[in-house]
Write an enzyme that holds these catalytic residues in place. Structure first.
Site, PDB file in Angstrom:
ATOM      1  N   CYS A 194       0.695  -1.450   0.153  1.00  0.00           N
ATOM      2  CA  CYS A 194      -0.418   0.267   0.453  1.00  0.00           C
ATOM      3  C   CYS A 194       0.514   1.187   0.204  1.00  0.00           C
ATOM      4  CB  CYS A 194      -0.927   0.499   0.847  1.00  0.00           C
ATOM      5  SG  CYS A 194      -2.237  -0.982   1.264  1.00  0.00           S
ATOM      6  N   HIS A 200      -2.055   7.285   4.554  1.00  0.00           N
ATOM      7  CA  HIS A 200      -0.762   5.572   4.438  1.00  0.00           C
ATOM      8  C   HIS A 200       0.152   6.682   4.402  1.00  0.00           C
ATOM      9  CE1 HIS A 200      -0.073   1.098   4.426  1.00  0.00           C
ATOM     10  NE2 HIS A 200       0.489   1.709   5.856  1.00  0.00           N
TER      11      HIS A 200
END
Length: 460
Positions: free
Chosen positions: A79, A138
């Site tokens: 990710c 993130h």
């Protein structure tokens, strides 16, 4: 897929057509840019890749009216590294963002997108665009790494890598920098907030990143959508289907907002998944399917790095299917070029502006070679050939380390089932030399991954 099985020559010829200017433009005449990112999506699970079990009508419509890339890649199988590459247009290994940040919820680890890097939001903000991020970040929870310190005017979402979809005690949804309670199912809330951003800024050029956490774990769906998939007997797969359906619905909500404000033909839209679906034992699986690809999120096989990839610029690029390899690093230079923003050499993009290639097939392919490094896993695609070392857990769980270099011809063997390394030793040496030359340009990771993906680089 019915209606889309054209030859490459024909479809690219169609995409050479530049049609009329948009009906609705911002005051500056610059296009809006909408970047939509799915999370941990299975390659086979969208309708435009032939999926039939989970209807994705809004994503399918986007693909049918845009350019669908059959060889669309991301620069990492995880990710956060992929997002670092996406926002900078550079291989993330060049600045040490090779793994997911550690202790991302602590707020003081310092791990995240290095402050030395300039983001796509920075570029558009400098050019006078309104900039917004809705969804998953993130890229660091340190205050200096907050989205609003990295070029985004507005932020609604969460800072970490995963988040509950319901309003629970562990929810960490923020508006700007203020934690809030969000009663709506989170995917629906992201669609709502993206639409509200469009409404607020429909009279000026905007850059909006809509980064869903669907279909990442935790596997949580609301009863209304679960009821649509009672025909799926396996409960985990049913939940995954409901979550993907919710994301498709949210995309539909956003597309409706563009139509309401007559912005469809002046909005350049990108859609990708951040990596492949997590299907390998030893990962937190979400019951996705990467068929016909082999491998999983967290591997350098095709199932980890080849993803759904669509560009649509209605009224500017005719629908097409494009077969040459592209990568998410291309999104920033393509978007900047569409907006008329000069790209400077000292920005050192690894991505390229795709527009000339989509408009003129005679230009050839954007990339002759693509590269990957994820700890001890690595890969290179050069033409149709791919040399790869990947996590042994794909073949036999549980095991440690990576395989020996394996060679595949992706044109003939998309599933990476027939290793050609012994038959093609010269090709192995050629690709290994290319990868090693690229690897010498990189830096060591700024923080580590787990022990199965950390260690000295291959030097042979």
């Amino acid at each position: 897929m019915p209606g889309r099985t054209f030859s490459n020559t024909l479809t690219i010829a169609l995409s050479c057509l530049l049609v009329t200017n948009a009906h609705a433009e911002s005051k500056s005449g610059q296009p809006n840019v909408l970047l939509i990112v799915g999370d941990d999506m299975g390659y086979a699970d969208v309708g435009f890749h032939g999926g039939t079990e989970i209807p994705t009508p809004h994503l399918d419509s986007l693909a049918a009216s845009g350019i669908r890339f059959t060889n669309g890649y991301v620069s990492g199988p995880y990710c956060s590294p992929t997002r670092a590459g996406l926002l900078t247009g550079r291989y993330q290994q060049r600045f040490g963002h090779e793994f997911n940040p550690r202790d991302e919820g602590a707020g003081n680890s310092g791990h995240g997108l290095p402050l030395s890097e300039i983001t796509i939001a920075n570029r558009f903000k400098t050019a006078g665009y309104a900039t917004g991020l809705v969804g998953k970040w993130h890229l660091g929870s340190n205050p200096k790494q907050h989205p609003q310190q990295r070029g985004f005017d507005e932020f609604f979402g969460f800072l970490g890598g995963a988040h509950t979809y319901f309003d629970r005690k562990n929810a960490e949804v923020v508006r700007g920098k203020t934690r809030i309670s969000e009663p709506e199912y989170l995917t629906d809330a992201f669609g709502r907030e993206a639409s509200a951003f469009i409404e607020r800024h429909h009279k000026e050029p905007f850059f909006l990143s809509l980064a869903f956490n669907a279909v990442h774990t935790p596997m949580e769906a609301n009863d209304e959508r679960l009821a649509k998939f009672t025909s799926i007997s396996r409960k985990p797969r049913q939940t995954y289907a409901a979550m993907l359906s919710a994301m498709d619905d949210a995309v539909g909500t956003v597309m409706a907002s563009l139509r309401t404000w007559k912005l469809e033909e002046n909005t350049l839209i990108f859609f990708i998944s951040d990596n492949g679906g997590p299907t390998m034992k030893g990962t937190t699986v979400n019951n996705s399917s990467n068929d016909p690809l082999r491998g999983s999120k967290r591997t350098t096989l095709e199932g980890g790095v080849r993803v759904p990839f669509v560009i649509r610029w209605k009224g500017k690029l005719a629908p097409a299917v494009y077969d040459h390899p592209v990568i998410q690093l291309d999104i920033q230079p393509t978007a900047l070029a569409a907006a008329g923003i000069e790209i400077k050499a000292d920005w050192k993009f690894d991505g390229v502006n795709l527009l000339p290639y989509l408009q003129d097939v005679s230009r050839g392919q954007p990339h002759e070679t693509l590269y990957w490094r994820f700890g001890d896993q690595n890969a290179i695609r050069h033409g149709d050939w791919k040399l790869v070392q990947y996590d042994r857990n794909v073949d036999s769980f549980p095991t440690r380390g990576v395989t020996e270099p394996r060679l595949y011809n992706l044109k003939e063997d998309i599933g990476e089932a027939r290793d050609q390394a012994e038959k093609q030793p010269e090709k192995v040496r050629e690709l290994k030399a290319l990868w090693q030359t690229w690897n010498k340009e990189l830096v060591d990771p700024l923080w580590g991954g787990d022990s199965t993906r950390r260690g000295p680089r291959n030097s042979d």
